[in-house]
Motif scaffolding. Structure first.
Motif, PDB file in Angstrom:
ATOM      1  N   VAL A 176       6.484  25.284 -18.685  1.00  0.00           N
ATOM      2  CA  VAL A 176       6.237  24.551 -19.912  1.00  0.00           C
ATOM      3  C   VAL A 176       5.055  25.169 -20.655  1.00  0.00           C
ATOM      4  CG1 VAL A 176       5.711  22.301 -20.902  1.00  0.00           C
ATOM      5  CG2 VAL A 176       7.088  22.470 -18.814  1.00  0.00           C
ATOM      6  N   VAL A 177       4.019  25.498 -19.919  1.00  0.00           N
ATOM      7  CA  VAL A 177       2.824  26.062 -20.522  1.00  0.00           C
ATOM      8  C   VAL A 177       3.146  27.405 -21.174  1.00  0.00           C
ATOM      9  CG1 VAL A 177       0.515  26.962 -20.073  1.00  0.00           C
ATOM     10  CG2 VAL A 177       1.285  24.873 -18.943  1.00  0.00           C
ATOM     11  N   ALA A 178       3.939  28.215 -20.480  1.00  0.00           N
ATOM     12  CA  ALA A 178       4.226  29.564 -20.953  1.00  0.00           C
ATOM     13  C   ALA A 178       5.022  29.531 -22.263  1.00  0.00           C
ATOM     14  CB  ALA A 178       4.995  30.331 -19.890  1.00  0.00           C
ATOM     15  N   THR A 179       5.970  28.611 -22.393  1.00  0.00           N
ATOM     16  CA  THR A 179       6.786  28.560 -23.595  1.00  0.00           C
ATOM     17  C   THR A 179       6.131  27.753 -24.705  1.00  0.00           C
ATOM     18  OG1 THR A 179       7.899  26.631 -22.706  1.00  0.00           O
ATOM     19  CG2 THR A 179       8.965  28.755 -22.337  1.00  0.00           C
ATOM     20  N   ASN A 180       4.995  27.218 -24.387  1.00  0.00           N
ATOM     21  CA  ASN A 180       4.338  26.314 -25.311  1.00  0.00           C
ATOM     22  C   ASN A 180       3.902  27.002 -26.601  1.00  0.00           C
ATOM     23  OD1 ASN A 180       3.652  23.807 -25.936  1.00  0.00           O
ATOM     24  ND2 ASN A 180       1.941  23.604 -24.520  1.00  0.00           N
ATOM     25  N   SER A 181       3.223  28.128 -26.466  1.00  0.00           N
ATOM     26  CA  SER A 181       2.691  28.788 -27.655  1.00  0.00           C
ATOM     27  C   SER A 181       2.519  30.275 -27.378  1.00  0.00           C
ATOM     28  CB  SER A 181       1.336  28.181 -28.006  1.00  0.00           C
ATOM     29  OG  SER A 181       0.424  28.456 -26.980  1.00  0.00           O
ATOM     30  N   GLY A 182       1.999  30.956 -28.348  1.00  0.00           N
ATOM     31  CA  GLY A 182       1.783  32.381 -28.183  1.00  0.00           C
ATOM     32  C   GLY A 182       0.493  32.703 -27.452  1.00  0.00           C
ATOM     33  N   LEU A 223       0.832  -1.206   0.000  1.00  0.00           N
ATOM     34  CA  LEU A 223       0.000   0.000   0.000  1.00  0.00           C
ATOM     35  C   LEU A 223       0.868   1.259   0.000  1.00  0.00           C
ATOM     36  CD1 LEU A 223      -2.677  -1.198   2.575  1.00  0.00           C
ATOM     37  CD2 LEU A 223      -3.121  -0.641   0.179  1.00  0.00           C
ATOM     38  N   GLY A 224       1.969   1.205   0.753  1.00  0.00           N
ATOM     39  CA  GLY A 224       2.873   2.345   0.803  1.00  0.00           C
ATOM     40  C   GLY A 224       3.471   2.641  -0.566  1.00  0.00           C
ATOM     41  N   VAL A 225       3.864   1.588  -1.275  1.00  0.00           N
ATOM     42  CA  VAL A 225       4.449   1.780  -2.608  1.00  0.00           C
ATOM     43  C   VAL A 225       3.410   2.381  -3.549  1.00  0.00           C
ATOM     44  CG1 VAL A 225       5.411   0.599  -4.601  1.00  0.00           C
ATOM     45  CG2 VAL A 225       6.174  -0.021  -2.313  1.00  0.00           C
ATOM     46  N   ILE A 226       2.185   1.849  -3.503  1.00  0.00           N
ATOM     47  CA  ILE A 226       1.124   2.389  -4.364  1.00  0.00           C
ATOM     48  C   ILE A 226       0.894   3.868  -4.057  1.00  0.00           C
ATOM     49  CG2 ILE A 226      -1.332   2.239  -4.939  1.00  0.00           C
ATOM     50  CD1 ILE A 226      -1.150  -0.771  -4.315  1.00  0.00           C
ATOM     51  N   GLY A 227       0.801   4.175  -2.754  1.00  0.00           N
ATOM     52  CA  GLY A 227       0.571   5.565  -2.345  1.00  0.00           C
ATOM     53  C   GLY A 227       1.676   6.479  -2.840  1.00  0.00           C
ATOM     54  N   LEU A 228       2.917   5.983  -2.733  1.00  0.00           N
ATOM     55  CA  LEU A 228       4.063   6.789  -3.153  1.00  0.00           C
ATOM     56  C   LEU A 228       4.025   7.046  -4.654  1.00  0.00           C
ATOM     57  CD1 LEU A 228       6.559   7.967  -1.740  1.00  0.00           C
ATOM     58  CD2 LEU A 228       7.828   5.959  -2.481  1.00  0.00           C
ATOM     59  N   VAL A 229       3.718   6.012  -5.415  1.00  0.00           N
ATOM     60  CA  VAL A 229       3.650   6.152  -6.876  1.00  0.00           C
ATOM     61  C   VAL A 229       2.582   7.169  -7.261  1.00  0.00           C
ATOM     62  CG1 VAL A 229       3.042   4.957  -9.010  1.00  0.00           C
ATOM     63  CG2 VAL A 229       4.561   3.853  -7.356  1.00  0.00           C
ATOM     64  N   ILE A 230       1.415   7.053  -6.607  1.00  0.00           N
ATOM     65  CA  ILE A 230       0.330   7.993  -6.917  1.00  0.00           C
ATOM     66  C   ILE A 230       0.772   9.424  -6.593  1.00  0.00           C
ATOM     67  CG2 ILE A 230      -1.985   8.713  -6.239  1.00  0.00           C
ATOM     68  CD1 ILE A 230      -2.596   5.740  -5.726  1.00  0.00           C
ATOM     69  N   ALA A 231       1.443   9.587  -5.469  1.00  0.00           N
ATOM     70  CA  ALA A 231       1.880  10.922  -5.062  1.00  0.00           C
ATOM     71  C   ALA A 231       2.851  11.503  -6.086  1.00  0.00           C
ATOM     72  CB  ALA A 231       2.525  10.866  -3.681  1.00  0.00           C
ATOM     73  N   ILE A 232       3.810  10.673  -6.526  1.00  0.00           N
ATOM     74  CA  ILE A 232       4.817  11.163  -7.474  1.00  0.00           C
ATOM     75  C   ILE A 232       4.161  11.533  -8.804  1.00  0.00           C
ATOM     76  CG2 ILE A 232       6.822  10.469  -8.851  1.00  0.00           C
ATOM     77  CD1 ILE A 232       7.678   8.770  -6.397  1.00  0.00           C
ATOM     78  N   VAL A 233       3.284  10.661  -9.274  1.00  0.00           N
ATOM     79  CA  VAL A 233       2.620  10.926 -10.554  1.00  0.00           C
ATOM     80  C   VAL A 233       1.785  12.201 -10.465  1.00  0.00           C
ATOM     81  CG1 VAL A 233       0.898  10.053 -12.187  1.00  0.00           C
ATOM     82  CG2 VAL A 233       2.642   8.517 -11.268  1.00  0.00           C
ATOM     83  N   TYR A 234       1.092  12.367  -9.338  1.00  0.00           N
ATOM     84  CA  TYR A 234       0.260  13.556  -9.146  1.00  0.00           C
ATOM     85  C   TYR A 234       1.108  14.833  -9.237  1.00  0.00           C
ATOM     86  CZ  TYR A 234      -2.800  16.909  -6.773  1.00  0.00           C
ATOM     87  OH  TYR A 234      -3.558  18.010  -6.449  1.00  0.00           O
ATOM     88  N   ILE A 235       2.261  14.798  -8.567  1.00  0.00           N
ATOM     89  CA  ILE A 235       3.126  15.981  -8.576  1.00  0.00           C
ATOM     90  C   ILE A 235       3.669  16.231  -9.987  1.00  0.00           C
ATOM     91  CG2 ILE A 235       5.258  16.974  -7.631  1.00  0.00           C
ATOM     92  CD1 ILE A 235       3.101  16.733  -5.529  1.00  0.00           C
ATOM     93  N   GLN A 236       4.041  15.136 -10.660  1.00  0.00           N
ATOM     94  CA  GLN A 236       4.616  15.292 -12.002  1.00  0.00           C
ATOM     95  C   GLN A 236       3.619  15.857 -12.994  1.00  0.00           C
ATOM     96  OE1 GLN A 236       6.123  11.424 -12.917  1.00  0.00           O
ATOM     97  NE2 GLN A 236       8.145  11.849 -12.072  1.00  0.00           N
ATOM     98  N   LEU A 237       2.361  15.431 -12.870  1.00  0.00           N
ATOM     99  CA  LEU A 237       1.372  15.835 -13.864  1.00  0.00           C
ATOM    100  C   LEU A 237       0.639  17.115 -13.501  1.00  0.00           C
ATOM    101  CD1 LEU A 237      -0.254  12.421 -14.838  1.00  0.00           C
ATOM    102  CD2 LEU A 237       1.598  13.658 -15.958  1.00  0.00           C
ATOM    103  N   ASN A 238       0.758  17.545 -12.241  1.00  0.00           N
ATOM    104  CA  ASN A 238      -0.008  18.699 -11.796  1.00  0.00           C
ATOM    105  C   ASN A 238       0.393  19.958 -12.558  1.00  0.00           C
ATOM    106  OD1 ASN A 238      -1.315  20.716 -10.399  1.00  0.00           O
ATOM    107  ND2 ASN A 238      -1.077  19.668  -8.439  1.00  0.00           N
ATOM    108  N   PRO A 239      -0.543  20.598 -13.265  1.00  0.00           N
ATOM    109  CA  PRO A 239      -0.210  21.806 -14.047  1.00  0.00           C
ATOM    110  C   PRO A 239       0.370  22.921 -13.178  1.00  0.00           C
ATOM    111  CG  PRO A 239      -2.521  21.166 -14.325  1.00  0.00           C
ATOM    112  CD  PRO A 239      -1.945  20.232 -13.333  1.00  0.00           C
ATOM    113  N   LYS A 240       0.011  22.917 -11.899  1.00  0.00           N
ATOM    114  CA  LYS A 240       0.505  23.936 -10.978  1.00  0.00           C
ATOM    115  C   LYS A 240       2.039  23.991 -10.968  1.00  0.00           C
ATOM    116  CE  LYS A 240      -0.320  23.097  -6.610  1.00  0.00           C
ATOM    117  NZ  LYS A 240      -1.148  22.848  -5.429  1.00  0.00           N
ATOM    118  N   TYR A 241       2.666  22.820 -11.140  1.00  0.00           N
ATOM    119  CA  TYR A 241       4.130  22.757 -11.087  1.00  0.00           C
ATOM    120  C   TYR A 241       4.755  22.796 -12.472  1.00  0.00           C
ATOM    121  CZ  TYR A 241       3.025  21.258  -6.386  1.00  0.00           C
ATOM    122  OH  TYR A 241       2.530  21.180  -5.127  1.00  0.00           O
ATOM    123  N   ASN A 242       3.913  22.964 -13.501  1.00  0.00           N
ATOM    124  CA  ASN A 242       4.443  22.922 -14.866  1.00  0.00           C
ATOM    125  C   ASN A 242       4.170  24.210 -15.616  1.00  0.00           C
ATOM    126  OD1 ASN A 242       5.449  20.217 -14.775  1.00  0.00           O
ATOM    127  ND2 ASN A 242       3.315  19.556 -14.749  1.00  0.00           N
TER     128      ASN A 242
END
Lengths: 281, 268
Positions: free
Chosen positions: B249-255, B227-246
């Protein structure tokens, strides 16, 4: 003996001294200035090194670090590190005044406590403790050992890293904090913590309502099948009652009801339920 | 069981270590898992100590000092209830039940000591006048020792009197319906700790992860490590995909960054 350099420098040994002392950080925690004396106690190796005995500077340094301070005890490590760097610069004549040193302390203690509490108290300790407890239930010594070793390895590692990192960065650490790293860590550990709490609410509770709803006698075998309230609840979803209790507790805690009163109330429920036969292990 | 003088001294020392752990919150010697095990060890029944420790640890999972708020005290609860079970011959269920009022008593005692140590803080002000560092060390350590005594003295009283008939009669006088009921309650009480942890996170928007954990545990036999491993994976994926932290990338994406900003404003 030369007059080559008068520069005062903290040695690795001094940093290690601060690290060792910081393990007693909260020893004199009190309701007035909370961790103030503990902070002071941890800074002593540096004060000794930087400010000569009997000097006015030493008295000022003691006064400076006797001010109100309170944060999560482990995240105090990077703050100590930053202060060590600032004190060292000040001792060498850099224009760093009391307000700058205290400003860093006060400015960092709030935000860092907001990171330390969910990471260490909300995630790391409950998970290690639950892991240890699950092994300990059968009387296996591995349970307590695992908890002790894992938690302290993380804690000591973080403490040492925090002091050396804070010291190497100095007051630049503030610009580091401007990034998302702290927020990421807090949010990530909250997700992990909440996920595990959800699992624990389901798995590591036991409520059984053995009230019989129906008795059906099989026409073929003559066997009697009894259905209890618990059976019906489990068919919907195992662990519904613990979930309800959890939300009830969260609500009461938010209403500032002391956890001990809640525990006492559950004791009363347990006794009445056991006596009345509608609750069992 | 009969407690000899060496065991009495060892109980006193363990209680000191646990009392210091309770205020320091560093080595976790005040947590039931450690404290009960150590008392079990010195009283010659480590297995019972470990089992009490594991059971109490689950109840105490969410007991934590946040800011200036003082938690129920797991040190006094662990030490005294383990003594009552092993040296006092009580069953484990009764020991767990007694732990809760003991946690409340311990909380009152630590609040008392934390008030007394205000005087030590004032004593430290003197060093700002004369530059005496030794005094600071003494004050800090003495305050810590007071916290050790807070647990060690009650433990000493209990270990000395637990064999007496007066205490035995009192403990045996607890009716069955109470111990049985407390045993049932023990399975529910753990949720108080969980609720404390959840509330401390202060992140209602992350509650979906709580429900995910609940459902995964309900329909699988995964152990805590899985369960701990699953929780950790979900947490990492959430942080990686969260637009708040990206945002970069969005700004340089287009005009069309202007529209993004508008969106952000509305989200805020």
């Amino acid at each position: 003996m030369g007059t080559i350099s008068n520069e005062k420098k903290l040695t690795k040994r001094d940093l290690f001294g601060v690290f060792v002392r910081s393990n007693l950080f909260q020893g004199s925690w009190n309701f007035e200035r909370m961790q103030a004396l503990g902070y002071q106690f941890s800074m002593i190796p540096a004060i000794k090194r930087l400010y000569p005995e009997g000097s006015e500077e030493r008295k000022q340094a003691i006064k400076r670090h006797n001010e109100f301070f309170n944060t999560h005890p482990f995240v105090a490590a990077p703050i100590l590190g930053v202060n060590l760097a600032m004190e060292e610069q000040r001792a060498n004549g850099a224009p760093i005044d009391d307000a700058a040193i205290n400003g860093i302390k006060v400015g960092l203690m709030g935000p860092l406590a907001g990171v330390g509490d969910p990471i260490f108290w909300g995630t790391a300790r409950p998970i290690f403790a639950a892991l240890g407890a699950s092994i300990a239930m059968s009387g296996n010594i591995l349970g307590p050992l695992l908890f002790f070793v894992l938690f302290n390895a993380v804690r000591l590692g973080f403490r040492w890293w925090g002091i050396s990192y804070g010291y190497s960065k100095g007051s630049d650490v503030v610009s580091d904090m401007g990034g998302n790293l702290l927020q990421k860590l807090t949010e990530g550990s909250s997700i992990l913590g909440l996920f595990i709490m959800g699992a624990l609410v389901n798995k590591w509770t036991s409520i059984n309502v053995p009230l019989v709803v129906s008795r059906i006698k099989s026409t073929d075998t003559g066997k009697i099948t009894t259905t209890t309230v618990q059976d019906i609840l489990d068919q919907l979803m195992p662990g519904l009652l613990p979930l309800a209790f959890t939300f009830g507790c969260m609500w009461l805690l938010k209403k500032k009801v002391s956890p001990l009163w809640i525990i006492l109330a559950i004791f009363v429920i347990g006794i009445i339920g056991y006596w009345g036969g509608f609750l069992s292990k | 069981m009969d407690v000899n003088i060496v065991q009495t001294i060892l109980v006193f020392i363990v209680a000191c270590i646990s009392g210091m752990g309770s205020i320091l919150d560093e080595f976790q010697t005040h947590r039931p898992l450690i404290a009960c095990t150590l008392i079990g060890l010195v009283l010659g029944d480590i297995k019972t100590g470990i089992i009490i420790g594991g059971t109490l640890e689950m109840i105490a999972l969410g007991w934590m000092n946040i800011g200036a708020a003082v938690a129920p005290d797991s040190a006094l609860a662990s030490i005294i209830s383990t003594i009552l079970v092993i040296a006092g011959g009580q069953d484990i269920g009764a020991g767990i039940a007694l732990a809760v009022p003991l946690a409340a008593a311990g909380q009152v005692l630590t609040i008392l000591v934390r008030s007394i140590t205000v005087a030590f803080q004032h004593g430290a002000d003197k060093s700002a006048l004369d530059g005496n560092l030794k005094r600071l060390d003494i004050l800090h350590i003495t305050a810590l020792l007071l916290q050790a005594m807070r647990i060690a003295i009650p433990a000493l009283i209990v270990i000395v009197t637990v064999g007496t008939s007066a205490v035995q009669d009192m403990l045996n006088g607890i009716p069955d319906v109470v111990t049985g009921g407390l045993n049932v309650a023990g399975g529910i009480i753990v949720v108080v700790g969980y609720a404390m942890v959840i509330n401390m996170m202060q992140a209602p928007y992350l509650m979906p992860f709580f429900f995910l954990g609940f459902v995964v545990a309900a329909f699988t036999d995964f152990n805590l490590v899985a369960l701990g491993v699953i929780g950790l994976v979900i947490a990492i994926v959430y942080i990686q995909l969260n637009p708040k932290y990206n945002k970069v990338v969005v700004a340089t994406n287009s005009g069309s960054s202007g529209t993004d900003d508008d969106l952000d404003d509305e989200l805020d």
